[in-house]
Design an enzyme around this catalytic site. Structure first.
Site, short mmCIF file in Angstrom:
data_model
loop_
_atom_site.label_atom_id
_atom_site.label_comp_id
_atom_site.label_asym_id
_atom_site.label_seq_id
_atom_site.Cartn_x
_atom_site.Cartn_y
_atom_site.Cartn_z
N ASP A 37 0.97 -1.24 -0.01
CA ASP A 37 -0.30 -0.09 -0.26
C ASP A 37 0.90 1.16 0.06
N ASP A 64 3.96 2.35 -4.11
CA ASP A 64 2.88 2.43 -5.07
C ASP A 64 3.19 1.11 -6.24
N LEU A 65 1.88 0.58 -6.15
CA LEU A 65 1.89 -0.63 -7.30
C LEU A 65 2.50 -0.24 -8.57
N SER A 130 -17.46 -2.95 -8.31
CA SER A 130 -18.06 -2.19 -7.68
C SER A 130 -19.74 -2.27 -8.32
N THR A 132 -20.99 0.29 -8.90
CA THR A 132 -21.09 1.44 -9.80
C THR A 132 -21.05 1.00 -11.50
N TYR A 154 -14.43 7.17 -12.49
CA TYR A 154 -14.16 6.18 -11.49
C TYR A 154 -14.80 4.78 -11.90
N LYS A 158 -13.08 1.03 -13.55
CA LYS A 158 -13.91 -0.35 -12.98
C LYS A 158 -14.18 -1.32 -14.09
N PHE A 183 -21.77 -3.77 -3.23
CA PHE A 183 -22.75 -2.58 -3.03
C PHE A 183 -22.18 -1.53 -2.32
N ASN A 184 -22.73 -1.20 -1.09
CA ASN A 184 -22.19 -0.18 -0.52
C ASN A 184 -21.84 -0.42 0.81
N ASN A 203 -17.62 11.72 1.07
CA ASN A 203 -18.53 11.82 0.07
C ASN A 203 -19.59 10.90 0.30
N ASN A 204 -19.51 9.84 1.11
CA ASN A 204 -20.61 8.73 1.17
C ASN A 204 -21.38 8.97 2.58
P1 NAD Z 1 -9.74 2.87 0.48
O1 NAD Z 1 -9.12 4.15 -0.22
O2 NAD Z 1 -9.73 2.97 1.90
O3 NAD Z 1 -8.58 1.55 0.22
C1 NAD Z 1 -7.58 1.49 -1.02
C2 NAD Z 1 -6.40 1.60 -0.65
O4 NAD Z 1 -5.50 1.63 -1.93
C3 NAD Z 1 -5.63 2.77 0.18
O5 NAD Z 1 -5.08 2.11 1.51
C4 NAD Z 1 -4.82 3.35 -0.62
O6 NAD Z 1 -3.64 3.98 0.23
C5 NAD Z 1 -4.09 2.29 -1.34
N1 NAD Z 1 -3.77 2.78 -2.87
C6 NAD Z 1 -4.24 3.76 -3.73
N2 NAD Z 1 -3.61 3.66 -4.80
C7 NAD Z 1 -2.52 2.84 -4.57
C8 NAD Z 1 -1.39 2.82 -5.44
N3 NAD Z 1 -1.16 3.30 -6.54
N4 NAD Z 1 -0.38 1.86 -4.98
C9 NAD Z 1 -0.61 0.91 -3.71
N5 NAD Z 1 -1.68 1.56 -3.13
C10 NAD Z 1 -2.49 2.24 -3.50
O7 NAD Z 1 -10.72 2.36 -0.14
P2 NAD Z 1 -11.64 1.04 0.08
O8 NAD Z 1 -13.08 1.69 0.53
O9 NAD Z 1 -11.15 0.14 1.13
O10 NAD Z 1 -11.84 0.25 -1.24
C11 NAD Z 1 -11.05 -0.78 -1.78
C12 NAD Z 1 -11.40 -1.08 -3.23
O11 NAD Z 1 -12.66 -1.37 -3.09
C13 NAD Z 1 -11.31 0.06 -3.81
O12 NAD Z 1 -10.58 -0.66 -5.27
C14 NAD Z 1 -12.62 0.70 -4.43
O13 NAD Z 1 -12.61 1.39 -5.42
C15 NAD Z 1 -13.48 -0.66 -4.29
N6 NAD Z 1 -14.75 -0.17 -3.72
C16 NAD Z 1 -14.88 0.46 -2.68
C17 NAD Z 1 -16.37 0.64 -2.21
C18 NAD Z 1 -16.60 1.63 -1.16
O14 NAD Z 1 -17.60 2.32 -0.77
N7 NAD Z 1 -15.78 1.74 0.02
C19 NAD Z 1 -17.49 0.05 -3.15
C20 NAD Z 1 -17.13 -0.62 -4.07
C21 NAD Z 1 -15.72 -0.86 -4.55
C1 WQD Z 2 -25.74 6.63 -0.73
C2 WQD Z 2 -26.81 7.51 -0.63
C3 WQD Z 2 -27.01 9.59 -1.76
C4 WQD Z 2 -24.52 11.48 1.24
C5 WQD Z 2 -20.71 5.26 -3.80
C6 WQD Z 2 -20.20 4.87 -5.16
C7 WQD Z 2 -20.13 3.55 -5.61
C8 WQD Z 2 -19.46 2.89 -4.38
C9 WQD Z 2 -20.26 2.96 -2.97
C10 WQD Z 2 -17.53 2.90 -4.72
C11 WQD Z 2 -27.37 8.04 -1.93
C12 WQD Z 2 -27.31 9.72 -0.13
C13 WQD Z 2 -25.02 10.55 0.47
C14 WQD Z 2 -24.81 12.73 1.84
C15 WQD Z 2 -27.13 11.83 1.24
N1 WQD Z 2 -18.29 3.22 -4.31
N2 WQD Z 2 -26.38 10.61 0.51
N3 WQD Z 2 -26.34 12.72 1.98
O1 WQD Z 2 -23.48 7.12 -4.39
O2 WQD Z 2 -24.43 4.85 -3.67
O3 WQD Z 2 -22.39 4.64 -4.05
O4 WQD Z 2 -20.18 4.45 -3.06
O5 WQD Z 2 -17.38 2.04 -5.64
O6 WQD Z 2 -19.37 3.80 -6.65
O7 WQD Z 2 -20.95 5.98 -6.08
O8 WQD Z 2 -23.17 5.66 -1.98
O9 WQD Z 2 -22.83 6.55 0.18
O10 WQD Z 2 -22.30 8.08 -1.46
O11 WQD Z 2 -24.62 7.46 -1.14
O12 WQD Z 2 -28.23 12.07 0.99
O13 WQD Z 2 -24.30 13.61 2.32
O14 WQD Z 2 -26.96 8.29 0.48
O15 WQD Z 2 -27.76 10.49 -2.39
O16 WQD Z 2 -28.80 8.04 -2.14
P1 WQD Z 2 -23.40 5.62 -3.60
P2 WQD Z 2 -23.20 7.33 -1.05
#
Ligand code: NAD
Ligand code: WQD
Length: 346
Positions: A37, A64-65, A130, A132, A154, A158, A183-184, A203-204
């Protein structure tokens, strides 16, 4: 004593939110772990806490990967059996503002990783995809054969990486790849020692709600209440991060039976609205979460939740934790660590 050494799994991005929880689950299951990481979105403190929570061997390399030489040296020295590839950038809004960086990091890191794995004969990979990739689905629950489309850079990274992995597996049938479409993910380890620690303003939904609860923001803005859903707010499939971690363990255990590259949803199959999350979070916190309704956020689908039956069929995995568990565990983490892994500024 067993004569078989424990399998060694490389976790890219293993210091992050989902990676650190998966690390605990895999250590508990007896795997040896090698984490790489660059800590661009995480803290090494998370890994210290993982080591406190679970027994076994976890080796960490900060890199960095995309530094293919450094990655090659780690893989050459570690005897890797399988990889879970979490590393990447994940903020949708940031990806719209900085698309080049998202394509460079997410796709560049994956290509570098695959080149190294090819060189060292590692052919077993689990990828963090994801929901997404389903965009605004035509119908719910969403199955893996639904039409793929996405609304932001983003999500497009994927889709590109899914295609890349399908092509690599098609060219060499010795590959076994699971594209896990999360999912979420929300919640935290029940110990409250590791959890989600986003940089800047979250953001989430769940981390924002929890930061409101500890007083880091005055109120939550609900993004629209005029959607065609029962209470007018959007519906999502929130999944406890420990269920998700267990999904990775199940995927690793069944990878060889997948036959090539398969996409598999990891969700609960239940949808919850934004207001339902706010209500459940208020219950966990023990007081109301201040919120008001604001305008819709661009690109939000009204409702999306998984059909999780393929994961049950292929991996024997099902999510078991409820929205109440997710909120209680998120709150235990946030209340014990109001500033995440950072020391509070005195
Ligand atoms: P996160 O940011 O907490 O973890 C990602 C990790 O990757 C971080 O520790 C970051 O430092 C590391 N990283 C980024 N770029 C790098 C690089 N070039 N080399 C080495 N390390 C690097 O995110 P997360 O929520 O744990 O998500 C993990 C994976 O799951 C991601 O690929 C994300 O897109 C995917 N995902 C997350 C969610 C979500 O809502 N959290 C949903 C769907 C998919
Ligand atoms: C959830 C719901 C918002 C914030 C995102 C990425 C998706 C995946 C998961 C990585 C929605 C509402 C949110 C706020 C709100 N990540 N909301 N007020 O958009 O479903 O998915 O995270 O792959 O790719 O798009 O998740 O947590 O942002 O939102 O009302 O301040 O909460 O409108 O309905 P989302 P989120």
């Amino acid at each position: 004593m067993s004569t078989h050494p424990a399998p060694t799994v490389l976790l890219t991005g293993g210091a992050g939110y989902i990676g650190s929880h998966t690390a605990v689950t895999l250590l508990e299951a007896g795997y040896r772990l090698v984490v790489v990481d660059d800590l661009s979105n995480s803290s090494e403190v998370a890994l210290d806490r993982v080591r406190q929570l679970a027994p076994g061997e976890l080796v960490f390399h900060r890199l960095d990967l995309r530094d293919e030489q450094a990655l090659d040296a780690v893989v050459a020295a570690s005897g890797i059996d399988a990889v879970v590839h979490f590393a990447g950038l994940k903020a949708v809004g940031e990806s719209v503002a900085e698309p080049l960086r998202y394509y460079e990091v997410n796709i560049g890191a994956t290509i570098s990783l695959l080149r190294v794995l090819q060189r060292h004969g590692v052919r077993r990979l689990v990828f963090s995809s994801s929901a997404t990739v389903y965009g605004d689905p035509a119908s719910v629950p969403v199955r893996e054969d639904a039409r793929l489309s996405t609304t932001n850079p983003y999500g497009r990274t994927k889709l590109v990486i899914e295609d890349l992995l399908r092509d690599v597996a098609a060219a060499d049938p010795s590959w076994h790849v699971a594209l896990l479409r999360y999912f979420n993910p929300v919640g935290a380890h029940p110990s409250g020692r590791i959890g989600e620690d986003p940089r800047g303003i979250p953001n989430n939904l769940m981390p924002f709600v929890m930061q409101v609860a500890v007083g880091r923001h005055p109120e939550l803005v609900v993004f629209g209440d005029d959607y065609p859903t029962p209470d007018g707010t959007c519906i999502r499939d929130y999944i406890h991060v420990v269920d998700l971690a267990e999904g990775h363990r199940a995927a690793l255990e069944h990878l060889d039976r997948l036959g090539g590259c398969r996409a598999v949803n990891l969700g609960t199959g239940n949808g919850s609205s934004v207001l339902e999350v706010v209500t459940e979070a208020s219950r966990a916190v023990g007081r109301a979460i201040p919120h008001r309704v604001g305008p819709r956020r661009e690109g939000d689908a009204p409702a999306t939740y998984a059909d999780p039956s393929l994961a049950a069929e292929l991996f024997g995995w099902r999510a078991t934790r409820t929205l109440a568990d997710m909120c209680a565990d998120a709150w235990r983490w946030q209340s014990a660590n109001p500033h995440g892994y950072a020391e509070p500024i005195a």
